[in-house]
Design an enzyme around this catalytic site. Sequence first.
Site, PDB file in Angstrom:
ATOM      1  N   CYS A   1      36.819  39.214  29.460  1.00  0.00           N
ATOM      2  CA  CYS A   1      36.526  39.667  27.906  1.00  0.00           C
ATOM      3  C   CYS A   1      34.866  39.537  28.118  1.00  0.00           C
ATOM      4  O   CYS A   1      34.369  39.340  28.861  1.00  0.00           O
ATOM      5  CB  CYS A   1      36.617  38.531  26.964  1.00  0.00           C
ATOM      6  SG  CYS A   1      38.374  38.326  27.192  1.00  0.00           S
TER       7      CYS A   1
ATOM      8  N   ARG B   1      33.625  45.209  32.524  1.00  0.00           N
ATOM      9  CA  ARG B   1      34.243  43.750  33.069  1.00  0.00           C
ATOM     10  C   ARG B   1      35.840  44.062  32.986  1.00  0.00           C
ATOM     11  O   ARG B   1      36.652  43.196  33.217  1.00  0.00           O
ATOM     12  CB  ARG B   1      33.848  42.908  32.038  1.00  0.00           C
ATOM     13  CG  ARG B   1      32.349  42.675  32.008  1.00  0.00           C
ATOM     14  CD  ARG B   1      31.696  42.157  30.628  1.00  0.00           C
ATOM     15  NE  ARG B   1      32.338  40.748  30.555  1.00  0.00           N
ATOM     16  CZ  ARG B   1      31.488  39.823  31.018  1.00  0.00           C
ATOM     17  NH1 ARG B   1      30.269  39.779  31.708  1.00  0.00           N
ATOM     18  NH2 ARG B   1      31.850  38.612  30.908  1.00  0.00           N
TER      19      ARG B   1
ATOM     20  N   TRP C   1      40.201  40.959  27.387  1.00  0.00           N
ATOM     21  CA  TRP C   1      41.048  40.925  28.617  1.00  0.00           C
ATOM     22  C   TRP C   1      42.263  40.032  28.352  1.00  0.00           C
ATOM     23  O   TRP C   1      41.970  38.804  28.632  1.00  0.00           O
ATOM     24  CB  TRP C   1      40.229  41.055  30.043  1.00  0.00           C
ATOM     25  CG  TRP C   1      40.989  41.236  31.233  1.00  0.00           C
ATOM     26  CD1 TRP C   1      41.530  42.506  31.261  1.00  0.00           C
ATOM     27  CD2 TRP C   1      41.392  40.381  32.478  1.00  0.00           C
ATOM     28  NE1 TRP C   1      42.252  42.561  32.540  1.00  0.00           N
ATOM     29  CE2 TRP C   1      41.937  41.327  33.451  1.00  0.00           C
ATOM     30  CE3 TRP C   1      40.940  39.110  32.892  1.00  0.00           C
ATOM     31  CZ2 TRP C   1      42.386  40.916  34.683  1.00  0.00           C
ATOM     32  CZ3 TRP C   1      41.336  38.750  34.109  1.00  0.00           C
ATOM     33  CH2 TRP C   1      42.112  39.468  35.043  1.00  0.00           C
TER      34      TRP C   1
ATOM     35  N   ASN D   1      35.578  34.156  24.885  1.00  0.00           N
ATOM     36  CA  ASN D   1      35.770  34.640  26.093  1.00  0.00           C
ATOM     37  C   ASN D   1      35.954  33.163  26.709  1.00  0.00           C
ATOM     38  O   ASN D   1      35.198  32.515  26.874  1.00  0.00           O
ATOM     39  CB  ASN D   1      34.455  35.272  26.703  1.00  0.00           C
ATOM     40  CG  ASN D   1      35.058  35.552  28.419  1.00  0.00           C
ATOM     41  OD1 ASN D   1      35.916  35.381  28.732  1.00  0.00           O
ATOM     42  ND2 ASN D   1      33.800  35.850  28.961  1.00  0.00           N
ATOM     43  N   GLY D   2      37.448  33.065  27.570  1.00  0.00           N
ATOM     44  CA  GLY D   2      37.786  31.934  28.082  1.00  0.00           C
ATOM     45  C   GLY D   2      39.208  31.634  27.622  1.00  0.00           C
ATOM     46  O   GLY D   2      39.974  32.377  27.312  1.00  0.00           O
TER      47      GLY D   2
ATOM     48  N   GLU E   1      38.475  44.014  54.850  1.00  0.00           N
ATOM     49  CA  GLU E   1      37.788  44.557  53.724  1.00  0.00           C
ATOM     50  C   GLU E   1      38.061  45.945  53.419  1.00  0.00           C
ATOM     51  O   GLU E   1      38.005  46.246  52.179  1.00  0.00           O
ATOM     52  CB  GLU E   1      36.270  44.129  54.065  1.00  0.00           C
ATOM     53  CG  GLU E   1      35.362  44.709  52.905  1.00  0.00           C
ATOM     54  CD  GLU E   1      35.515  44.448  51.590  1.00  0.00           C
ATOM     55  OE1 GLU E   1      36.192  43.483  51.218  1.00  0.00           O
ATOM     56  OE2 GLU E   1      34.948  44.976  50.562  1.00  0.00           O
TER      57      GLU E   1
ATOM     58  N   LYS F   1      39.422  47.391  49.993  1.00  0.00           N
ATOM     59  CA  LYS F   1      38.651  48.623  49.101  1.00  0.00           C
ATOM     60  C   LYS F   1      39.706  49.838  49.036  1.00  0.00           C
ATOM     61  O   LYS F   1      39.896  50.279  47.680  1.00  0.00           O
ATOM     62  CB  LYS F   1      37.510  49.168  50.160  1.00  0.00           C
ATOM     63  CG  LYS F   1      36.429  48.090  50.295  1.00  0.00           C
ATOM     64  CD  LYS F   1      35.585  48.429  48.831  1.00  0.00           C
ATOM     65  CE  LYS F   1      35.489  47.298  48.007  1.00  0.00           C
ATOM     66  NZ  LYS F   1      35.880  45.707  48.231  1.00  0.00           N
TER      67      LYS F   1
ATOM     68  N   GLU G   1      42.298  48.478  46.436  1.00  0.00           N
ATOM     69  CA  GLU G   1      41.927  48.342  44.855  1.00  0.00           C
ATOM     70  C   GLU G   1      41.765  49.772  44.237  1.00  0.00           C
ATOM     71  O   GLU G   1      41.708  49.554  42.692  1.00  0.00           O
ATOM     72  CB  GLU G   1      41.074  47.003  44.780  1.00  0.00           C
ATOM     73  CG  GLU G   1      39.730  47.563  45.559  1.00  0.00           C
ATOM     74  CD  GLU G   1      38.735  46.412  45.223  1.00  0.00           C
ATOM     75  OE1 GLU G   1      38.958  45.865  44.108  1.00  0.00           O
ATOM     76  OE2 GLU G   1      38.160  46.002  45.920  1.00  0.00           O
TER      77      GLU G   1
ATOM     78  N   HIS H   1      52.416  42.070  67.997  1.00  0.00           N
ATOM     79  CA  HIS H   1      53.477  40.854  67.456  1.00  0.00           C
ATOM     80  C   HIS H   1      53.962  41.539  66.045  1.00  0.00           C
ATOM     81  O   HIS H   1      54.333  40.578  65.392  1.00  0.00           O
ATOM     82  CB  HIS H   1      52.606  39.686  66.853  1.00  0.00           C
ATOM     83  CG  HIS H   1      51.855  39.267  68.552  1.00  0.00           C
ATOM     84  ND1 HIS H   1      52.587  38.729  69.312  1.00  0.00           N
ATOM     85  CD2 HIS H   1      50.541  39.251  68.571  1.00  0.00           C
ATOM     86  CE1 HIS H   1      51.710  38.295  70.425  1.00  0.00           C
ATOM     87  NE2 HIS H   1      50.475  38.998  69.955  1.00  0.00           N
TER      88      HIS H   1
ATOM     89  N   LYS I   1      36.189  43.003  36.688  1.00  0.00           N
ATOM     90  CA  LYS I   1      35.086  42.776  37.741  1.00  0.00           C
ATOM     91  C   LYS I   1      34.740  41.443  38.073  1.00  0.00           C
ATOM     92  O   LYS I   1      34.423  41.150  39.231  1.00  0.00           O
ATOM     93  CB  LYS I   1      33.707  43.272  37.034  1.00  0.00           C
ATOM     94  CG  LYS I   1      32.483  43.037  38.077  1.00  0.00           C
ATOM     95  CD  LYS I   1      32.723  43.942  39.099  1.00  0.00           C
ATOM     96  CE  LYS I   1      31.627  43.606  40.246  1.00  0.00           C
ATOM     97  NZ  LYS I   1      31.868  44.058  41.508  1.00  0.00           N
TER      98      LYS I   1
HETATM   99  C1  AGP Z   1      36.366  43.267  45.581  1.00  0.00           C
HETATM  100  O1  AGP Z   1      36.049  44.470  45.844  1.00  0.00           O
HETATM  101  C2  AGP Z   1      37.192  42.603  44.256  1.00  0.00           C
HETATM  102  N1  AGP Z   1      36.621  43.403  42.860  1.00  0.00           N
HETATM  103  C3  AGP Z   1      37.370  41.187  44.108  1.00  0.00           C
HETATM  104  O2  AGP Z   1      38.162  41.066  45.409  1.00  0.00           O
HETATM  105  C4  AGP Z   1      36.344  40.162  44.044  1.00  0.00           C
HETATM  106  O3  AGP Z   1      35.837  40.125  45.368  1.00  0.00           O
HETATM  107  C5  AGP Z   1      36.720  38.954  43.918  1.00  0.00           C
HETATM  108  O4  AGP Z   1      37.343  38.865  42.611  1.00  0.00           O
HETATM  109  C6  AGP Z   1      35.515  37.733  43.932  1.00  0.00           C
HETATM  110  O5  AGP Z   1      34.811  38.134  42.822  1.00  0.00           O
HETATM  111  P1  AGP Z   1      33.165  37.178  43.199  1.00  0.00           P
HETATM  112  O6  AGP Z   1      32.573  37.857  44.262  1.00  0.00           O
HETATM  113  O7  AGP Z   1      32.495  37.728  41.929  1.00  0.00           O
HETATM  114  O8  AGP Z   1      33.751  35.820  43.026  1.00  0.00           O
END
Ligand code: AGP
Length: 613
Positions: free
Chosen positions: A2, A27, A74, A100-101, A486, A490, A493, A509, A608
């Site tokens: 949020c 966000r 959100w 927010n929370g 990683e 990428k 997502e 394996h 985010k």
């Molecule tokens: C990574 O591209 C994602 N957006 C997600 O995995 C992110 O790294 C994860 O939510 C952790 O966020 P933070 O680094 O703000 O704690």
Amino acid sequence: MCGIVAYIGPQNAYEIVIKGLQRLEYRGYDSSGVAIHNSKKVNVFKQKGKVQDLIDFAANKDTKGKLAIGHTRWATHGLPNDINAHPHQSGDKKISLVHNGIIENYAILKEELEQRGHQFESETDTEVLVHLIEEIHKNSKYDLFDAVRIALNEVIGAYAIVIINSDNPNELIAARKSSPLVVGIGEEEYFCASDATPIIEYTKNVVYLEDGEIAQISLTNGLKLKTIANQEKTPYIQELEMHLEALEKGGYDHFMLKEIYEQPQSIKDSMRGRISISKSKVALGGILDYEEKLINAKRLIFVACGTSWHAGLVGEYLLEEIARIPVEVEYASEFRYRNPIIGEDDFVIAISQSGETADTLAALKLAKERGATLMGICNVVGSSISRETDCGSYTHAGPEIGVASTKAFTAQVTILTLMAMMIGRRKGTITNKRFNRLLVEMKAIPDKLKTVLKENDLIEKIAKIYYQSTNALYLGRGINFPLALEGALKLKEISYIHAEGYPAAEMKHGPIALIDEEMPVFVIATKDSSYEKIVSNIQEVKARKGKIIAIVTQGDKEVKKIADHYIEIPKCDELLVPLLATVPLQLLSYHIALLRECNVDQPRNLAKSVTVE
Ligand code: AGP
């Protein structure tokens, strides 16, 4: 996650709040709303969908007023729809609140309030809070400020809230616990927001509320701060370092692309003031007071999520290789529920771009309860995680707006490399010669990254060949195995292609059964101690008609002959390859996602920063 924006002052409050909500769109959210105070009345407009939907809805309505609160939601409790959107109001419609929370004990509170005659319109926990405040305000001697404070003492959970009251056009009330909230102090005007981006174009003077603090903001009495335990507090006013243009896309089509291209600068910024070749020195100021403890720690435990967890895995290789210190890397979301064996000899290090990830914050608090020393590696100054720790290092990568983390990752790896070098030097586990060579190599990384970025057109061409794939495999060995994870994340997502990262040696394996001519296999195959082995892994894939896209060291001969495509990166110490080899993987996922017409900066279902469990 949020987003909250609020304004009180001489300007048109609606316009400022709406613009602020648009700055917070990154966000991730599913509905939005505003409440505007206009002479003894509060007008509320809220809509499911994007902020533009809210603007369209309110276009022909009375949005005049000098006091307003706004929210992007959100969904956590209750479906994304108009009714559940914030702001929420008290029964008499006098009090309006954005939140927010999560109010964890909202069900019990709701039951008690219903027994007292309160009626609810939404399914949200937030509406319960505003009715609780109304109940206390109406049935006690407390003014609204203290009624909010009393109510928050009854709440279990996380909140950042801002409240307005139709009886008082000169007052905003704000409070926070475990969810960020910033107060901006302008000339005869005040702002509140979940982070500084909606505030920065009006003022650089801000106060980051601390957990358990509540603020009364009025044009007549200014900013008054106290704890919900009723202790007066003096506001600590900071000057923001961010600049508005940092928040714009700077000429790039997407924030993600801008942030990928910012990495030579952001890595430079992460090292700024922390390394000296002439003095043969690395100094992370934020952990200097704990250097002895770090050096003598029996082990380091990283807690993180997602991309930050991958940075922790790279950190494990760096710290064990350079500083010979045992490292464990934990998913924060597992660690917090696992009853881990943690003691006073342990150093628990949270890695988090946003500094607000709920799982990582909870893992940190658990470690704190068990006596561990806490360190943070965060990108957002004043974030909750950074304020929970005993020491830490900010990555200084600048605001990362794209949901897919890019420059934050390489900045985290930079800090981890410097940390390994600093500890290794003190422990004598790295020779001066290798230390100095690594220093010179670190200094050269930003320029080498610029060379890698020049491969963008080639990478776009490769993306055009594989963007319709339904699956993908990423392989790496040693310190490059976390890169495989990683790279796969990428791609997943932002392009929604199913992708897996794997240690290259693990292929035999099981996963090798997946290989056929439809399977693109991205391999980090740079010249290092396991080069010959990764070449064999590539041959195993080729023998089964898999397609190989390899990241190779400039001048490579062997892999170039067998790979279907290759992307060259400059030669560097094998421990620093993650800083260079990540970028082609970021660009690959970016171009593939674009070709698939995905929303690169705001991928579906993602936020985010995940500030809820
Ligand atoms: C990574 O591209 C994602 N957006 C997600 O995995 C992110 O790294 C994860 O939510 C952790 O966020 P933070 O680094 O703000 O704690």
